[in-house]
Design a protein around this motif. Structure first.
Motif, PDB file in Angstrom:
ATOM      1  N   ASN A  51       0.615   5.437  -0.367  1.00  0.00           N
ATOM      2  CA  ASN A  51      -0.641   6.968   0.118  1.00  0.00           C
ATOM      3  C   ASN A  51      -2.232   6.494  -0.279  1.00  0.00           C
ATOM      4  OD1 ASN A  51       1.272   8.198   0.919  1.00  0.00           O
ATOM      5  ND2 ASN A  51       2.497   8.812  -0.096  1.00  0.00           N
ATOM      6  N   VAL A  52      -2.457   5.475  -1.012  1.00  0.00           N
ATOM      7  CA  VAL A  52      -3.866   5.196  -1.212  1.00  0.00           C
ATOM      8  C   VAL A  52      -4.265   4.490  -0.072  1.00  0.00           C
ATOM      9  CG1 VAL A  52      -5.327   3.740  -2.386  1.00  0.00           C
ATOM     10  CG2 VAL A  52      -3.495   4.528  -3.614  1.00  0.00           C
ATOM     11  N   PHE A  53      -5.640   5.193   0.410  1.00  0.00           N
ATOM     12  CA  PHE A  53      -6.193   4.801   1.640  1.00  0.00           C
ATOM     13  C   PHE A  53      -8.057   5.017   1.299  1.00  0.00           C
ATOM     14  CE2 PHE A  53      -2.417   7.669   2.919  1.00  0.00           C
ATOM     15  CZ  PHE A  53      -1.741   6.407   3.890  1.00  0.00           C
ATOM     16  N   LEU A  54      -8.161   4.895   0.493  1.00  0.00           N
ATOM     17  CA  LEU A  54      -9.594   4.565  -0.385  1.00  0.00           C
ATOM     18  C   LEU A  54     -10.478   3.058   0.663  1.00  0.00           C
ATOM     19  CD1 LEU A  54     -12.405   4.856  -1.941  1.00  0.00           C
ATOM     20  CD2 LEU A  54     -11.619   4.164  -3.453  1.00  0.00           C
ATOM     21  N   SER A  61     -10.120  -5.220   1.412  1.00  0.00           N
ATOM     22  CA  SER A  61      -8.959  -5.238   0.862  1.00  0.00           C
ATOM     23  C   SER A  61      -9.740  -4.862  -0.603  1.00  0.00           C
ATOM     24  CB  SER A  61      -7.724  -6.345   0.758  1.00  0.00           C
ATOM     25  OG  SER A  61      -8.034  -7.375   0.518  1.00  0.00           O
ATOM     26  N   TYR A  62      -8.931  -5.108  -1.793  1.00  0.00           N
ATOM     27  CA  TYR A  62      -8.273  -4.353  -3.559  1.00  0.00           C
ATOM     28  C   TYR A  62      -7.221  -4.610  -3.277  1.00  0.00           C
ATOM     29  CZ  TYR A  62      -8.709   0.579  -2.410  1.00  0.00           C
ATOM     30  OH  TYR A  62      -7.363   1.705  -1.476  1.00  0.00           O
ATOM     31  N   VAL A  63      -7.646  -4.489  -5.044  1.00  0.00           N
ATOM     32  CA  VAL A  63      -6.733  -4.882  -5.919  1.00  0.00           C
ATOM     33  C   VAL A  63      -5.586  -3.007  -6.723  1.00  0.00           C
ATOM     34  CG1 VAL A  63      -4.765  -5.553  -7.947  1.00  0.00           C
ATOM     35  CG2 VAL A  63      -6.340  -7.146  -6.159  1.00  0.00           C
ATOM     36  N   GLY A  64      -4.533  -2.190  -6.679  1.00  0.00           N
ATOM     37  CA  GLY A  64      -4.784  -1.485  -7.541  1.00  0.00           C
ATOM     38  C   GLY A  64      -3.144  -1.511  -7.926  1.00  0.00           C
ATOM     39  N   ILE A  65      -3.877  -1.532  -9.695  1.00  0.00           N
ATOM     40  CA  ILE A  65      -2.493  -1.565 -10.301  1.00  0.00           C
ATOM     41  C   ILE A  65      -2.515   0.002 -11.223  1.00  0.00           C
ATOM     42  CG2 ILE A  65      -3.010  -4.165 -10.743  1.00  0.00           C
ATOM     43  CD1 ILE A  65      -5.330  -3.294 -12.811  1.00  0.00           C
ATOM     44  N   ILE A  66      -1.402  -0.124 -11.795  1.00  0.00           N
ATOM     45  CA  ILE A  66      -0.366   0.886 -12.349  1.00  0.00           C
ATOM     46  C   ILE A  66       0.438   0.949 -13.757  1.00  0.00           C
ATOM     47  CG2 ILE A  66       0.268   2.180 -10.393  1.00  0.00           C
ATOM     48  CD1 ILE A  66       2.881   1.810 -11.074  1.00  0.00           C
ATOM     49  N   CYS A  67      -0.815   2.296 -14.796  1.00  0.00           N
ATOM     50  CA  CYS A  67      -0.149   2.365 -15.486  1.00  0.00           C
ATOM     51  C   CYS A  67       1.416   2.913 -15.825  1.00  0.00           C
ATOM     52  CB  CYS A  67      -0.671   2.479 -17.040  1.00  0.00           C
ATOM     53  SG  CYS A  67      -1.834   3.849 -17.561  1.00  0.00           S
ATOM     54  N   ARG A  68       2.493   3.337 -16.390  1.00  0.00           N
ATOM     55  CA  ARG A  68       3.362   4.118 -16.914  1.00  0.00           C
ATOM     56  C   ARG A  68       4.156   4.609 -18.146  1.00  0.00           C
ATOM     57  NH1 ARG A  68       5.206  -1.482 -14.622  1.00  0.00           N
ATOM     58  NH2 ARG A  68       5.679  -0.920 -12.627  1.00  0.00           N
ATOM     59  N   LYS A  69       4.582   6.120 -18.039  1.00  0.00           N
ATOM     60  CA  LYS A  69       5.148   6.793 -19.260  1.00  0.00           C
ATOM     61  C   LYS A  69       5.363   6.415 -19.795  1.00  0.00           C
ATOM     62  CE  LYS A  69       5.594  12.199 -19.705  1.00  0.00           C
ATOM     63  NZ  LYS A  69       6.112  12.965 -19.176  1.00  0.00           N
ATOM     64  N   ASN A  70       6.557   5.377 -19.617  1.00  0.00           N
ATOM     65  CA  ASN A  70       7.127   4.657 -20.405  1.00  0.00           C
ATOM     66  C   ASN A  70       6.515   3.245 -21.521  1.00  0.00           C
ATOM     67  OD1 ASN A  70       6.537   2.256 -18.641  1.00  0.00           O
ATOM     68  ND2 ASN A  70       9.018   2.485 -18.147  1.00  0.00           N
ATOM     69  N   PHE A 103       1.773   7.278  -4.908  1.00  0.00           N
ATOM     70  CA  PHE A 103       2.927   7.521  -5.525  1.00  0.00           C
ATOM     71  C   PHE A 103       3.411   8.398  -6.571  1.00  0.00           C
ATOM     72  CE2 PHE A 103       7.501   6.397  -5.677  1.00  0.00           C
ATOM     73  CZ  PHE A 103       8.182   7.205  -4.733  1.00  0.00           C
ATOM     74  N   GLY A 104       2.316   9.427  -6.722  1.00  0.00           N
ATOM     75  CA  GLY A 104       2.247  10.108  -8.360  1.00  0.00           C
ATOM     76  C   GLY A 104       1.631   9.286  -9.261  1.00  0.00           C
ATOM     77  N   TYR A 105       1.497   7.511  -9.517  1.00  0.00           N
ATOM     78  CA  TYR A 105       1.022   7.763 -11.155  1.00  0.00           C
ATOM     79  C   TYR A 105      -0.831   7.995 -11.138  1.00  0.00           C
ATOM     80  CZ  TYR A 105       5.240   4.792 -11.116  1.00  0.00           C
ATOM     81  OH  TYR A 105       6.536   4.622 -11.861  1.00  0.00           O
ATOM     82  N   ASN A 106      -0.957   9.401 -11.305  1.00  0.00           N
ATOM     83  CA  ASN A 106      -1.916  10.006 -11.429  1.00  0.00           C
ATOM     84  C   ASN A 106      -1.993  11.162 -12.187  1.00  0.00           C
ATOM     85  OD1 ASN A 106      -0.516  11.846  -9.911  1.00  0.00           O
ATOM     86  ND2 ASN A 106      -2.247  11.633  -8.409  1.00  0.00           N
ATOM     87  N   ASN A 169      -3.174   4.991 -12.635  1.00  0.00           N
ATOM     88  CA  ASN A 169      -3.741   3.708 -11.447  1.00  0.00           C
ATOM     89  C   ASN A 169      -5.142   3.406 -11.052  1.00  0.00           C
ATOM     90  OD1 ASN A 169      -5.559   4.965  -8.981  1.00  0.00           O
ATOM     91  ND2 ASN A 169      -4.183   6.671  -9.761  1.00  0.00           N
ATOM     92  N   VAL A 170      -5.920   1.926 -11.139  1.00  0.00           N
ATOM     93  CA  VAL A 170      -6.977   1.496 -10.817  1.00  0.00           C
ATOM     94  C   VAL A 170      -6.760   0.893 -10.075  1.00  0.00           C
ATOM     95  CG1 VAL A 170      -8.625   0.041 -12.388  1.00  0.00           C
ATOM     96  CG2 VAL A 170      -6.814   1.489 -13.659  1.00  0.00           C
TER      97      VAL A 170
END
Length: 201
Positions: A51-54, A61-70, A103-106, A169-170
């Motif tokens: 659900n990333v549409f920027l 294209s570009y790259v997206g990366i996430i960090c988590r609560k754990n 996906f909720g990583y925000n 997310n970045v």
């Protein structure tokens, strides 16, 4: 009379600096490799995933990366075409954003960290970290300055702005030289010989 004497040098270049490739989940664009040292999953090539549409700031294209609560995160690495000289400083621009979806990583704004190393995913030293990326669904341009330390590889990963991890997310696009600026200067020696000023760059 001003004489410019330029030493020939190879300024490190990124492969595929606009991060172009087919969009997909758990993949990196050509010229980059995924790292699993921070966690089990890998970056995504956006837009259209989770659900990333920027729209990209440059290209398709570009790259997206996430960090988590754990306390785990996604990261990727690249091999530069020449070494970051220990005598040099290097400047480039990079476009950064964050999504209010992913996906909720925000939960909160993450940073971007750039590490230097001598192999894929090697994190010898932290070379640069951005301010928290809190611009939601629009791009901002950051100026990155790296002090050369003999590294040949760079690794990109999200960072936390607090001691407690969280979901963030970045989004990363359009790595390019700083326009109008001389980059990759090893040293500047100025001398005056026969009324000529010599800049040894």
């Amino acid at each position: 009379t001003i004489t410019l004497q330029l030493k020939a040098q190879s300024y490190p270049q990124f492969q595929n600096p606009s991060l172009e490739d087919n969009t997909g989940i758990n993949v990196t664009p050509w010229g980059y490799s995924k790292c699993t040292t921070g966690g089990p999953s890998s970056p995504d090539i956006q837009p259209g995933m989770w659900n990333v549409f920027l729209q990209p700031s440059n290209g398709f294209s570009y790259v997206g990366i996430i960090c988590r609560k754990n306390g785990t995160w996604e990261s990727f690495t690249t091999h530069l075409n020449s070494t970051l000289s220990q005598d040099g400083g290097y400047t480039f621009l990079i476009d950064l954003a964050t999504s209010n979806k992913y996906f909720g990583y925000n939960d909160s704004a993450a940073t971007l960290r750039i590490w230097g190393g001598t192999a894929n995913c090697d994190k010898d030293i932290l070379l640069w970290e951005s301010k928290p990326i809190n611009n939601i669904n629009y791009w901002r341009t950051d100026t990155v300055f790296l002090k050369g330390r003999g590294h040949t590889h760079l690794t990109f990963e999200p960072g936390y702005k607090s001691s407690l991890p969280y979901r963030g997310n970045v989004l990363i696009d359009n790595i390019r030289p700083l326009t109008g600026t001389l980059v990759g200067i090893n040293d500047i020696n100025i001398s005056n010989k026969n009324n000529e000023i010599l800049f040894d760059i």
